[in-house]
Design a protein around this motif. Structure first.
Motif, PDB file in Angstrom:
ATOM      1  N   ASP A  47     -11.323  -3.637  13.811  1.00 16.36           N
ATOM      2  CA  ASP A  47     -11.024  -2.387  13.455  1.00 16.36           C
ATOM      3  C   ASP A  47      -9.759  -2.158  12.546  1.00 16.36           C
ATOM      4  OD1 ASP A  47     -12.856  -1.182  15.011  1.00 16.36           O
ATOM      5  OD2 ASP A  47     -11.933  -2.367  16.340  1.00 16.36           O
ATOM      6  N   CYS A  48      -8.708  -2.952  13.000  1.00 14.54           N
ATOM      7  CA  CYS A  48      -7.805  -2.586  11.925  1.00 14.54           C
ATOM      8  C   CYS A  48      -6.879  -4.376  11.538  1.00 14.54           C
ATOM      9  CB  CYS A  48      -6.374  -1.928  12.565  1.00 14.54           C
ATOM     10  SG  CYS A  48      -5.372  -1.514  11.203  1.00 14.54           S
ATOM     11  N   ILE A  49      -5.803  -4.300  10.281  1.00 17.82           N
ATOM     12  CA  ILE A  49      -5.690  -5.273   9.749  1.00 17.82           C
ATOM     13  C   ILE A  49      -3.732  -5.070  10.140  1.00 17.82           C
ATOM     14  CG2 ILE A  49      -5.162  -7.739   8.168  1.00 17.82           C
ATOM     15  CD1 ILE A  49      -8.096  -6.854   7.836  1.00 17.82           C
ATOM     16  N   VAL A  50      -2.843  -5.716  10.271  1.00 16.31           N
ATOM     17  CA  VAL A  50      -1.287  -5.952  10.252  1.00 16.31           C
ATOM     18  C   VAL A  50      -1.370  -7.073   9.117  1.00 16.31           C
ATOM     19  CG1 VAL A  50       0.598  -5.180  11.598  1.00 16.31           C
ATOM     20  CG2 VAL A  50      -1.022  -4.447  12.297  1.00 16.31           C
ATOM     21  N   LEU A  51      -0.841  -6.621   8.009  1.00 13.29           N
ATOM     22  CA  LEU A  51      -0.543  -7.927   7.350  1.00 13.29           C
ATOM     23  C   LEU A  51       0.844  -8.188   6.948  1.00 13.29           C
ATOM     24  CD1 LEU A  51      -1.124  -9.696   5.414  1.00 13.29           C
ATOM     25  CD2 LEU A  51      -2.076  -8.237   3.896  1.00 13.29           C
ATOM     26  N   ASP A  52       1.999  -8.715   6.760  1.00 16.92           N
ATOM     27  CA  ASP A  52       3.041  -9.133   6.810  1.00 16.92           C
ATOM     28  C   ASP A  52       2.919  -9.460   5.267  1.00 16.92           C
ATOM     29  OD1 ASP A  52       5.486  -9.419   6.233  1.00 16.92           O
ATOM     30  OD2 ASP A  52       6.034 -11.599   7.235  1.00 16.92           O
ATOM     31  N   ILE A  53       3.691  -9.752   4.349  1.00 15.15           N
ATOM     32  CA  ILE A  53       3.537 -10.495   2.606  1.00 15.15           C
ATOM     33  C   ILE A  53       4.635 -11.455   2.517  1.00 15.15           C
ATOM     34  CG2 ILE A  53       4.699  -9.595   0.438  1.00 15.15           C
ATOM     35  CD1 ILE A  53       4.734  -7.059   1.249  1.00 15.15           C
ATOM     36  N   THR A  73     -11.536  -2.913   6.089  1.00 13.32           N
ATOM     37  CA  THR A  73     -11.256  -2.526   7.659  1.00 13.32           C
ATOM     38  C   THR A  73      -9.733  -2.473   6.778  1.00 13.32           C
ATOM     39  OG1 THR A  73     -12.002  -3.967   8.677  1.00 13.32           O
ATOM     40  CG2 THR A  73     -10.159  -3.576   9.291  1.00 13.32           C
ATOM     41  N   PRO A  74      -9.341  -0.932   7.227  1.00 11.69           N
ATOM     42  CA  PRO A  74      -7.821  -1.125   6.851  1.00 11.69           C
ATOM     43  C   PRO A  74      -6.490  -1.657   6.942  1.00 11.69           C
ATOM     44  CG  PRO A  74      -9.273   1.059   8.754  1.00 11.69           C
ATOM     45  CD  PRO A  74      -9.666   0.034   8.367  1.00 11.69           C
ATOM     46  N   ILE A  75      -5.902  -1.960   6.935  1.00  8.19           N
ATOM     47  CA  ILE A  75      -4.454  -2.714   6.606  1.00  8.19           C
ATOM     48  C   ILE A  75      -3.259  -2.120   6.193  1.00  8.19           C
ATOM     49  CG2 ILE A  75      -3.681  -4.612   4.917  1.00  8.19           C
ATOM     50  CD1 ILE A  75      -5.820  -4.858   3.665  1.00  8.19           C
ATOM     51  N   LEU A  76      -2.676  -1.990   7.000  1.00  8.94           N
ATOM     52  CA  LEU A  76      -1.277  -1.963   7.011  1.00  8.94           C
ATOM     53  C   LEU A  76      -0.609  -3.183   6.533  1.00  8.94           C
ATOM     54  CD1 LEU A  76       1.133   0.067   8.279  1.00  8.94           C
ATOM     55  CD2 LEU A  76       0.531  -0.573  10.598  1.00  8.94           C
ATOM     56  N   PHE A  77       0.435  -3.101   6.019  1.00 14.65           N
ATOM     57  CA  PHE A  77       1.512  -3.890   5.678  1.00 14.65           C
ATOM     58  C   PHE A  77       2.404  -3.423   6.364  1.00 14.65           C
ATOM     59  CE2 PHE A  77      -0.475  -4.081   1.396  1.00 14.65           C
ATOM     60  CZ  PHE A  77      -0.446  -5.876   1.055  1.00 14.65           C
ATOM     61  N   LEU A  78       2.981  -4.819   7.014  1.00 13.30           N
ATOM     62  CA  LEU A  78       4.527  -5.097   7.549  1.00 13.30           C
ATOM     63  C   LEU A  78       5.098  -5.476   7.363  1.00 13.30           C
ATOM     64  CD1 LEU A  78       6.249  -4.095  10.013  1.00 13.30           C
ATOM     65  CD2 LEU A  78       4.713  -5.413  11.791  1.00 13.30           C
ATOM     66  N   SER A  79       5.919  -5.387   6.257  1.00  6.98           N
ATOM     67  CA  SER A  79       7.055  -6.528   5.398  1.00  6.98           C
ATOM     68  C   SER A  79       8.836  -5.920   5.589  1.00  6.98           C
ATOM     69  CB  SER A  79       6.366  -6.373   4.402  1.00  6.98           C
ATOM     70  OG  SER A  79       7.546  -7.349   3.870  1.00  6.98           O
ATOM     71  N   CYS A  80       9.542  -7.065   5.249  1.00  9.75           N
ATOM     72  CA  CYS A  80      10.782  -6.509   5.624  1.00  9.75           C
ATOM     73  C   CYS A  80      11.162  -5.995   4.021  1.00  9.75           C
ATOM     74  CB  CYS A  80      11.764  -8.267   5.447  1.00  9.75           C
ATOM     75  SG  CYS A  80      11.437  -9.616   4.752  1.00  9.75           S
ATOM     76  N   LEU A  81      10.798  -6.406   3.433  1.00  7.66           N
ATOM     77  CA  LEU A  81      10.403  -5.976   1.833  1.00  7.66           C
ATOM     78  C   LEU A  81      11.141  -4.664   1.905  1.00  7.66           C
ATOM     79  CD1 LEU A  81       7.996  -8.735  -0.587  1.00  7.66           C
ATOM     80  CD2 LEU A  81      10.661  -8.420   0.446  1.00  7.66           C
ATOM     81  N   GLU A  82      11.606  -3.837   1.583  1.00 10.92           N
ATOM     82  CA  GLU A  82      11.622  -2.352   1.496  1.00 10.92           C
ATOM     83  C   GLU A  82      12.045  -1.673   0.723  1.00 10.92           C
ATOM     84  OE1 GLU A  82      15.822  -2.118   2.587  1.00 10.92           O
ATOM     85  OE2 GLU A  82      15.157  -2.691   5.113  1.00 10.92           O
ATOM     86  N   GLU A  83      12.170  -2.186  -1.363  1.00 10.29           N
ATOM     87  CA  GLU A  83      12.159  -1.341  -2.170  1.00 10.29           C
ATOM     88  C   GLU A  83      10.358  -1.250  -2.566  1.00 10.29           C
ATOM     89  OE1 GLU A  83      14.310  -1.567  -4.645  1.00 10.29           O
ATOM     90  OE2 GLU A  83      15.698  -3.306  -3.236  1.00 10.29           O
ATOM     91  N   ALA A  84      10.517   0.229  -3.138  1.00  4.44           N
ATOM     92  CA  ALA A  84       9.617   0.950  -3.700  1.00  4.44           C
ATOM     93  C   ALA A  84       8.108   0.292  -4.078  1.00  4.44           C
ATOM     94  CB  ALA A  84      10.403   2.022  -4.215  1.00  4.44           C
ATOM     95  N   ASP A  85       8.302  -0.903  -5.535  1.00  2.00           N
ATOM     96  CA  ASP A  85       7.842  -0.718  -5.671  1.00  2.00           C
ATOM     97  C   ASP A  85       6.733  -2.544  -5.147  1.00  2.00           C
ATOM     98  OD1 ASP A  85       9.034  -0.600  -8.108  1.00  2.00           O
ATOM     99  OD2 ASP A  85      10.373  -1.921  -9.474  1.00  2.00           O
ATOM    100  N   ASP A  86       7.719  -2.787  -4.246  1.00  2.00           N
ATOM    101  CA  ASP A  86       6.747  -3.486  -3.064  1.00  2.00           C
ATOM    102  C   ASP A  86       6.172  -2.731  -2.425  1.00  2.00           C
ATOM    103  OD1 ASP A  86       8.078  -5.751  -3.543  1.00  2.00           O
ATOM    104  OD2 ASP A  86      10.093  -5.140  -2.826  1.00  2.00           O
ATOM    105  N   LYS A  87       6.463  -1.702  -1.918  1.00  2.00           N
ATOM    106  CA  LYS A  87       5.149  -0.553  -1.448  1.00  2.00           C
ATOM    107  C   LYS A  87       3.909  -0.302  -2.577  1.00  2.00           C
ATOM    108  CE  LYS A  87       8.528   1.302   1.295  1.00  2.00           C
ATOM    109  NZ  LYS A  87      10.174   2.558   1.480  1.00  2.00           N
ATOM    110  N   VAL A  88       4.340   0.247  -3.562  1.00  2.00           N
ATOM    111  CA  VAL A  88       2.991   0.370  -4.222  1.00  2.00           C
ATOM    112  C   VAL A  88       2.003  -0.242  -4.343  1.00  2.00           C
ATOM    113  CG1 VAL A  88       3.347   1.343  -6.764  1.00  2.00           C
ATOM    114  CG2 VAL A  88       4.697   2.528  -5.897  1.00  2.00           C
ATOM    115  N   LYS A  89       2.558  -2.124  -4.707  1.00  2.00           N
ATOM    116  CA  LYS A  89       1.769  -3.220  -5.288  1.00  2.00           C
ATOM    117  C   LYS A  89       1.123  -3.624  -3.950  1.00  2.00           C
ATOM    118  CE  LYS A  89       2.873  -7.740  -6.894  1.00  2.00           C
ATOM    119  NZ  LYS A  89       3.443  -8.642  -6.796  1.00  2.00           N
ATOM    120  N   GLY A  90       1.968  -3.142  -2.801  1.00  2.00           N
ATOM    121  CA  GLY A  90       0.820  -3.380  -1.693  1.00  2.00           C
ATOM    122  C   GLY A  90      -0.341  -1.865  -1.347  1.00  2.00           C
ATOM    123  N   LEU A  91      -0.022  -1.113  -1.813  1.00  2.00           N
ATOM    124  CA  LEU A  91      -0.893   0.051  -1.831  1.00  2.00           C
ATOM    125  C   LEU A  91      -2.343  -0.225  -2.882  1.00  2.00           C
ATOM    126  CD1 LEU A  91       1.466   2.821  -1.379  1.00  2.00           C
ATOM    127  CD2 LEU A  91      -0.290   1.744   0.336  1.00  2.00           C
TER     128      LEU A  91
END
Length: 235
Positions: A47-53, A73-91
């Motif tokens: 029902d949901c995936i929590v994914l590291d990078i 299935t919904p994917i939630l990234f959970l990562s130590c990468l904090e840069e905005a570019d990483d967040k945009v890339k994940g989405l």
């Protein structure tokens, strides 16, 4: 019980998150590599995936794109990468949300529940069928039917994999996890058939194919029922 797949190569994080989410009522499966995760997704529904990078074999962005060829299935990234570019890339890769480590377990649970609600709303709009996972009620064609927990688990398995055949043994393992008598499979299928028969034109009908098993036949407005389970692809 809603199922969560945690993908992370940090054993401590996996253990803590799994313990917490299990206490919240989720069924949790863990994978510490991308290859293991993809293998699990080919054979199971979550029902949901929590994914590291940062994983040892494939990066999370690559895994996310691969997962999107298998399931929505919904994917939630959970990562130590904090840069905005990483967040945009994940989405942009197909993720639905992004959190950074370390995170609050309460917030993690809240984010997962938000994604589950959002996905449930999308499901309810599909083909005029409303599926309430909390009450186990299905609404279609102006009528409603209440399913038992086992009936609902079987229905969701077949509905989310319409056109895919499951042997009696596979249904036994996926719905009961082997904790019952095999004879209950046939009786449950018969009960579910009777309950959803009224909505066959929008939901589909449960049929059996000799040597392959049971599947939910996909309704088609142009050509009637599709006759083979192998022609279904998730859109």
């Amino acid at each position: 019980m809603q199922k969560i797949l945690l993908i992370d190569d940090n054993d401590e994080i996996l253990s803590v998150n799994k313990s917490h989410l299990t206490r919240q009522g989720f069924s949790v499966t863990c994978a510490d590599t991308g290859i293991k995760a993809i293998a699990l997704l080919k054979d199971n529904q979550y029902d949901c995936i929590v994914l590291d990078i940062l994983l040892p074999d494939l990066d999370g962005f690559t895994i996310c794109k691969a997962v999107r060829t298998i399931t929505d299935t919904p994917i939630l990234f959970l990562s130590c990468l904090e840069e905005a570019d990483d967040k945009v890339k994940g989405l942009m890769a197909g993720g639905d949300d992004y959190m950074t480590k370390p995170c609050s377990l309460k917030e993690l649970t809240a984010r997962i529940n938000a994604l589950l609600r959002r996905n449930s709303t999308k499901e309810n709009k599909r083909a005029g069928v409303s599926i309430d996972r909390d009450t186990k009620i299905i609404n279609a064609l102006g009528k409603s039917v209440l399913l038992s927990e086992r009936e609902f688990d079987l229905f969701i398995l077949l509905y989310e994999n319409r056109g895919k055949s499951f042997s009696k043994e596979e249904l036994f393992e996926k719905v009961w996890h082997g904790n019952a008598e095999m004879s209950v499979v046939t009786s449950l299928i018969l009960r579910l058939r009777r309950k959803i028969d009224f909505a066959g034109d929008v939901i589909g009908k449960i049929v059996s194919e000799y040597g392959k098993g049971y599947y939910l036949m996909i309704p088609s407005s142009r050509r009637g029922w599709r006759e083979t389970p192998g022609d279904y692809r998730r859109k």
